[in-house]
Enzyme design. Structure first.
Site, PDB file in Angstrom:
ATOM      1  N   LYS A 187       0.862  -1.191   0.000  1.00  0.00           N
ATOM      2  CA  LYS A 187       0.000   0.000   0.000  1.00  0.00           C
ATOM      3  C   LYS A 187       0.895   1.236   0.000  1.00  0.00           C
ATOM      4  O   LYS A 187       1.571   1.525   0.993  1.00  0.00           O
ATOM      5  CB  LYS A 187      -0.883   0.036   1.257  1.00  0.00           C
ATOM      6  CG  LYS A 187      -1.926   1.161   1.168  1.00  0.00           C
ATOM      7  CD  LYS A 187      -2.532   1.505   2.500  1.00  0.00           C
ATOM      8  CE  LYS A 187      -1.753   2.541   3.266  1.00  0.00           C
ATOM      9  NZ  LYS A 187      -1.573   3.840   2.569  1.00  0.00           N
ATOM     10  N   GLY A 240       7.367   4.836   7.705  1.00  0.00           N
ATOM     11  CA  GLY A 240       6.468   5.960   7.958  1.00  0.00           C
ATOM     12  C   GLY A 240       6.747   6.543   9.329  1.00  0.00           C
ATOM     13  O   GLY A 240       7.852   6.402   9.867  1.00  0.00           O
ATOM     14  N   SER A 241       5.740   7.165   9.901  1.00  0.00           N
ATOM     15  CA  SER A 241       5.937   7.874  11.165  1.00  0.00           C
ATOM     16  C   SER A 241       6.021   6.916  12.354  1.00  0.00           C
ATOM     17  O   SER A 241       5.522   5.784  12.298  1.00  0.00           O
ATOM     18  CB  SER A 241       4.779   8.851  11.383  1.00  0.00           C
ATOM     19  OG  SER A 241       3.574   8.121  11.447  1.00  0.00           O
ATOM     20  N   THR A 242       6.603   7.401  13.431  1.00  0.00           N
ATOM     21  CA  THR A 242       6.702   6.608  14.656  1.00  0.00           C
ATOM     22  C   THR A 242       5.299   6.343  15.224  1.00  0.00           C
ATOM     23  O   THR A 242       5.027   5.257  15.744  1.00  0.00           O
ATOM     24  CB  THR A 242       7.603   7.346  15.670  1.00  0.00           C
ATOM     25  OG1 THR A 242       8.913   7.398  15.094  1.00  0.00           O
ATOM     26  CG2 THR A 242       7.664   6.657  17.010  1.00  0.00           C
ATOM     27  N   GLY A 245       3.881   3.586  13.250  1.00  0.00           N
ATOM     28  CA  GLY A 245       4.660   2.385  13.585  1.00  0.00           C
ATOM     29  C   GLY A 245       4.181   1.757  14.879  1.00  0.00           C
ATOM     30  O   GLY A 245       4.051   0.527  14.993  1.00  0.00           O
ATOM     31  N   GLU A 263      10.662   1.267   9.732  1.00  0.00           N
ATOM     32  CA  GLU A 263      11.581   2.386   9.456  1.00  0.00           C
ATOM     33  C   GLU A 263      10.804   3.655   9.766  1.00  0.00           C
ATOM     34  O   GLU A 263       9.907   4.028   9.018  1.00  0.00           O
ATOM     35  CB  GLU A 263      12.019   2.373   7.984  1.00  0.00           C
ATOM     36  CG  GLU A 263      12.801   1.138   7.568  1.00  0.00           C
ATOM     37  CD  GLU A 263      14.103   0.971   8.311  1.00  0.00           C
ATOM     38  OE1 GLU A 263      14.629   1.968   8.842  1.00  0.00           O
ATOM     39  OE2 GLU A 263      14.593  -0.160   8.372  1.00  0.00           O
ATOM     40  N   CYS A 297      13.432  11.328   6.136  1.00  0.00           N
ATOM     41  CA  CYS A 297      13.483  10.761   7.488  1.00  0.00           C
ATOM     42  C   CYS A 297      14.803  11.119   8.167  1.00  0.00           C
ATOM     43  O   CYS A 297      14.838  11.386   9.355  1.00  0.00           O
ATOM     44  CB  CYS A 297      13.300   9.260   7.440  1.00  0.00           C
ATOM     45  SG  CYS A 297      14.434   8.448   6.312  1.00  0.00           S
ATOM     46  N   GLU A 394       9.597  16.006  15.389  1.00  0.00           N
ATOM     47  CA  GLU A 394       9.998  15.807  13.990  1.00  0.00           C
ATOM     48  C   GLU A 394       9.098  16.712  13.145  1.00  0.00           C
ATOM     49  O   GLU A 394       7.897  16.470  13.028  1.00  0.00           O
ATOM     50  CB  GLU A 394       9.806  14.354  13.547  1.00  0.00           C
ATOM     51  CG  GLU A 394      10.317  14.138  12.131  1.00  0.00           C
ATOM     52  CD  GLU A 394       9.985  12.781  11.528  1.00  0.00           C
ATOM     53  OE1 GLU A 394       8.879  12.263  11.761  1.00  0.00           O
ATOM     54  OE2 GLU A 394      10.837  12.248  10.807  1.00  0.00           O
TER      55      GLU A 394
HETATM   56  P1  NAD Z   1       2.602   8.089   7.975  1.00  0.00           P
HETATM   57  O1  NAD Z   1       3.023   7.235   9.102  1.00  0.00           O
HETATM   58  O2  NAD Z   1       1.520   9.051   8.188  1.00  0.00           O
HETATM   59  O3  NAD Z   1       2.139   7.182   6.751  1.00  0.00           O
HETATM   60  C1  NAD Z   1       3.013   6.210   6.166  1.00  0.00           C
HETATM   61  C2  NAD Z   1       2.191   5.126   5.528  1.00  0.00           C
HETATM   62  O4  NAD Z   1       1.526   4.401   6.561  1.00  0.00           O
HETATM   63  C3  NAD Z   1       1.086   5.633   4.614  1.00  0.00           C
HETATM   64  O5  NAD Z   1       0.965   4.733   3.536  1.00  0.00           O
HETATM   65  C4  NAD Z   1      -0.146   5.592   5.504  1.00  0.00           C
HETATM   66  O6  NAD Z   1      -1.352   5.455   4.796  1.00  0.00           O
HETATM   67  C5  NAD Z   1       0.130   4.354   6.341  1.00  0.00           C
HETATM   68  N1  NAD Z   1      -0.488   4.306   7.657  1.00  0.00           N
HETATM   69  C6  NAD Z   1      -0.747   5.334   8.497  1.00  0.00           C
HETATM   70  N2  NAD Z   1      -1.287   4.878   9.646  1.00  0.00           N
HETATM   71  C7  NAD Z   1      -1.357   3.522   9.533  1.00  0.00           C
HETATM   72  C8  NAD Z   1      -1.826   2.478  10.386  1.00  0.00           C
HETATM   73  N3  NAD Z   1      -2.321   2.737  11.600  1.00  0.00           N
HETATM   74  N4  NAD Z   1      -1.758   1.208   9.950  1.00  0.00           N
HETATM   75  C9  NAD Z   1      -1.236   0.926   8.733  1.00  0.00           C
HETATM   76  N5  NAD Z   1      -0.797   1.874   7.872  1.00  0.00           N
HETATM   77  C10 NAD Z   1      -0.841   3.151   8.267  1.00  0.00           C
HETATM   78  O7  NAD Z   1       3.936   8.780   7.436  1.00  0.00           O
HETATM   79  P2  NAD Z   1       4.071   9.802   6.231  1.00  0.00           P
HETATM   80  O8  NAD Z   1       3.570  11.118   6.689  1.00  0.00           O
HETATM   81  O9  NAD Z   1       3.540   9.206   4.976  1.00  0.00           O
HETATM   82  O10 NAD Z   1       5.673   9.839   6.060  1.00  0.00           O
HETATM   83  C11 NAD Z   1       6.479  10.627   6.847  1.00  0.00           C
HETATM   84  C12 NAD Z   1       7.079   9.806   7.966  1.00  0.00           C
HETATM   85  O11 NAD Z   1       7.790   8.699   7.427  1.00  0.00           O
HETATM   86  C13 NAD Z   1       8.093  10.593   8.766  1.00  0.00           C
HETATM   87  O12 NAD Z   1       7.912  10.353  10.132  1.00  0.00           O
HETATM   88  C14 NAD Z   1       9.429  10.033   8.285  1.00  0.00           C
HETATM   89  O13 NAD Z   1      10.484  10.188   9.198  1.00  0.00           O
HETATM   90  C15 NAD Z   1       9.084   8.617   8.027  1.00  0.00           C
HETATM   91  N6  NAD Z   1      10.040   7.978   7.110  1.00  0.00           N
HETATM   92  C16 NAD Z   1      10.970   7.130   7.619  1.00  0.00           C
HETATM   93  C17 NAD Z   1      11.938   6.559   6.777  1.00  0.00           C
HETATM   94  C18 NAD Z   1      13.001   5.633   7.323  1.00  0.00           C
HETATM   95  O14 NAD Z   1      13.690   4.983   6.530  1.00  0.00           O
HETATM   96  N7  NAD Z   1      13.174   5.548   8.624  1.00  0.00           N
HETATM   97  C19 NAD Z   1      11.915   6.846   5.407  1.00  0.00           C
HETATM   98  C20 NAD Z   1      10.940   7.712   4.925  1.00  0.00           C
HETATM   99  C21 NAD Z   1      10.005   8.277   5.788  1.00  0.00           C
END
Ligand code: NAD
Length: 491
Positions: A187, A240-242, A245, A263, A297, A394
């Site tokens: 997704k 994605g975000s902490t 996660g 990640e 990130c 962040e």
């Molecule tokens: P986000 O967590 O809002 O969303 C990321 C993905 O997760 C999206 O596809 C979203 O639809 C999905 N998602 C959200 N909540 C979910 C849940 N409860 N269950 C399953 N899926 C869910 O993050 P974002 O705003 O898209 O991206 C930015 C974040 O990603 C920042 O915190 C950034 O640091 C992090 N990031 C980390 C890395 C790394 O390698 N550590 C790389 C890129 C981005």
């Protein structure tokens, strides 16, 4: 040939991609999300939301494709060949992929061609080469026994990716999972789904058996949750975000245990000692916070500088920040990215307001830029301590804080963040101090006299603390897509 294009003429992929074909968004989906172009704020498309039933269909399709195709059991070199053909096609189709990505995301078209797309193709090749080179092990046992550690794919990997580098993030998940013999249900972010849909289609054109890569579109609470809680998903790989996660860990714990790679977010420090090459340090720091407008990130968003050079470094950073010009992501000349959404830029402004209310001085920037869409000026904040919201949160934008130190230990203490430990930078000409810093900095990656990845994909990336669990890239990412089976035979 120019790479610039008219955003109103792009014919976007429509619907989900399951079993090698597009599934119309009018099928078993619920609701839909209106998408806006970050460069000008125009609404341009709707992203469907796959229901739990559609995710179920994708997972079933993936299992059937694994079984029918023999993807995991065939000679591994066959997987390598298909993945190489896929990488070649991605390069050939770069202009189309770049248009899909530049239209909806923060990535400028020129940078996509030179960077994201070329890198993704190369990373797929890198992982493809593991398929017939990395295997299990024979254990030392007595002569009367044979002990082996066999590796096998997990089965169906559920991958979820963010919007900041949509294509790269999809490549980080798909490359190692497929090379190791898995199928994938992925997704992408609901804001940036198109490049991922298109490269999945290219994978099938390259000879990947249909159904091994399935892309379901949707949001986190409906589609994401349906993936992570699905009993047919054998491993979850998330970027994605902490916050998301932790929700995912909770969902996995409640719905059945499965391996998970996370990640997550960061708030990374860049420590500059007085003996550093100041101009080179300023180049690296500015590039890290200006690239993708700080929406990375690993963005080095906290400068921790020795007091004696703080003024000179501030001036050098301001010079670099002043040069930035906003531009449409579909214009080849654009170097500076917009912020992904109105929500995100509003959030940045409220953190900035709270930071200033707590005493931060804004040396440059501090608000939106005069351009349509969601552009935020590069911003440098001084007069902040470890409790200031701009130092703690962040922000995921072009906002840099600057704190000073006089003693080495003080520098490491300031650099240490209570929550995040993704990356850190240190600038010094003293090798011993650099080595002390690499040991003291609490981060999954430490860069010395630079602040960026290289194109050496063997170097893994991943966070300490609440920045994540496990690694992407490197041998580690390939191995995380395999499980290990112990075999002991009495001879
Ligand atoms: P986000 O967590 O809002 O969303 C990321 C993905 O997760 C999206 O596809 C979203 O639809 C999905 N998602 C959200 N909540 C979910 C849940 N409860 N269950 C399953 N899926 C869910 O993050 P974002 O705003 O898209 O991206 C930015 C974040 O990603 C920042 O915190 C950034 O640091 C992090 N990031 C980390 C890395 C790394 O390698 N550590 C790389 C890129 C981005």
């Amino acid at each position: 040939m120019t790479l610039s294009f008219d955003p109103n003429t792009v014919d976007l992929p429509k619907g989900h991609f399951i079993g090698g074909r597009t599934i119309s968004a009018s099928g078993p989906t619920s609701g839909g999300l209106t998408l806006h172009r970050p460069s000008d704020g125009e609404a341009f498309a709707d992203c469907p939301i796959a229901s739990a039933d559609l995710v179920d269909q994708a997972v079933e399709t993936a299992h059937k494709a694994l079984k029918d195709s023999g993807w995991a059991s065939q000679r591994p070199r066959e997987r390598t060949k298909v993945l190489h053909r896929w990488a070649d096609l991605i390069e050939q189709e770069a202009p189309t992929i770049a248009r899909f990505e530049a239209l909806c995301s923060t990535r400028p078209v020129g940078q996509l061609i030179q960077g994201d797309i070329a890198i993704t193709a190369e990373q797929i090749r890198f992982f493809a080469e593991f398929a017939d080179k990395e295997g299990g092990d024979v254990a030392p046992t007595s002569d009367g026994e044979l002990g082996m550690i066999l590796t096998e794919p997990h089965g169906v990997v559920g991958a979820i990716t963010p919007w900041n580098f949509p294509l790269n993030m999809a490549g980080w998940k798909l490359g190692p999972a497929l090379a190791a013999g898995n199928a994938v249900v992925l997704k992408p972010s609901e804001m940036t789904p198109y490049s991922t849909l298109y490269v999945a289609e290219l994978a099938v054109r390259a000879g990947l058996p249909a159904g091994l890569v399935n892309i379901v579109l949707g949001d986190g609470p409906t589609t994401g949750q349906a993936i992570t809680s699905h009993p047919g998903i054998d491993k979850v790989s998330f970027t994605g975000s902490t916050r998301a996660g932790s929700d995912i860990m909770e969902t996995i714990a409640r719905s059945g245990i499965k391996p998970v790679t996370l990640e997550l977010g960061g708030k990374s420090p860049q420590v500059v000692f007085a003996d550093a090459n100041l101009e080179k340090a300023a180049d690296a720091i500015a590039a890290s916070i200006l690239s993708n407008a700080g929406q990375a990130c690993v963005a080095g968003s906290r400068v921790v500088v020795e007091a004696s050079i703080a003024e000179a470094l501030t001036a050098a950073l301001v010079t670099r920040m002043e040069r930035v010009k906003p531009g449409f992501t579909w214009d080849e000349a654009t170097q500076y990215s917009p912020i992904i959404s109105e929500t995100q830029i509003n959030r940045m402004e409220s953190i900035l307001a709270a930071s200033r209310a707590q005493g931060a001085d804004c040396v440059i920037g501090g608000g939106r830029m005069d351009h349509p869409g969601y552009f935020h000026a590069p911003t440098l904040l001084t007069g902040v301590d470890h409790t200031n919201p701009a130092v703690v949160e962040e922000i995921f934008g072009p906002i840099l804080t600057l704190q000073t130190f006089t003693e080495e230990e003080e520098a490491f203490a300031i650099a240490d963040h209570p929550v995040y430990g993704l990356a850190a930078g240190v600038f010094t000409r003293d090798l011993s101090r650099a080595m002390r810093a690499t040991r003291r900095l609490q981060a999954g990656t430490v860069w010395v006299n630079r602040y960026s990845r290289s194109r050496d994909h063997i170097l893994p990336t991943g966070g300490f603390k609440r920045s994540g669990i496990g690694k992407d890239l490197g041998r580690e990412a390939y191995e995380a897509n395999l499980r290990r089976k112990t075999v002991l035979i009495t001879l």
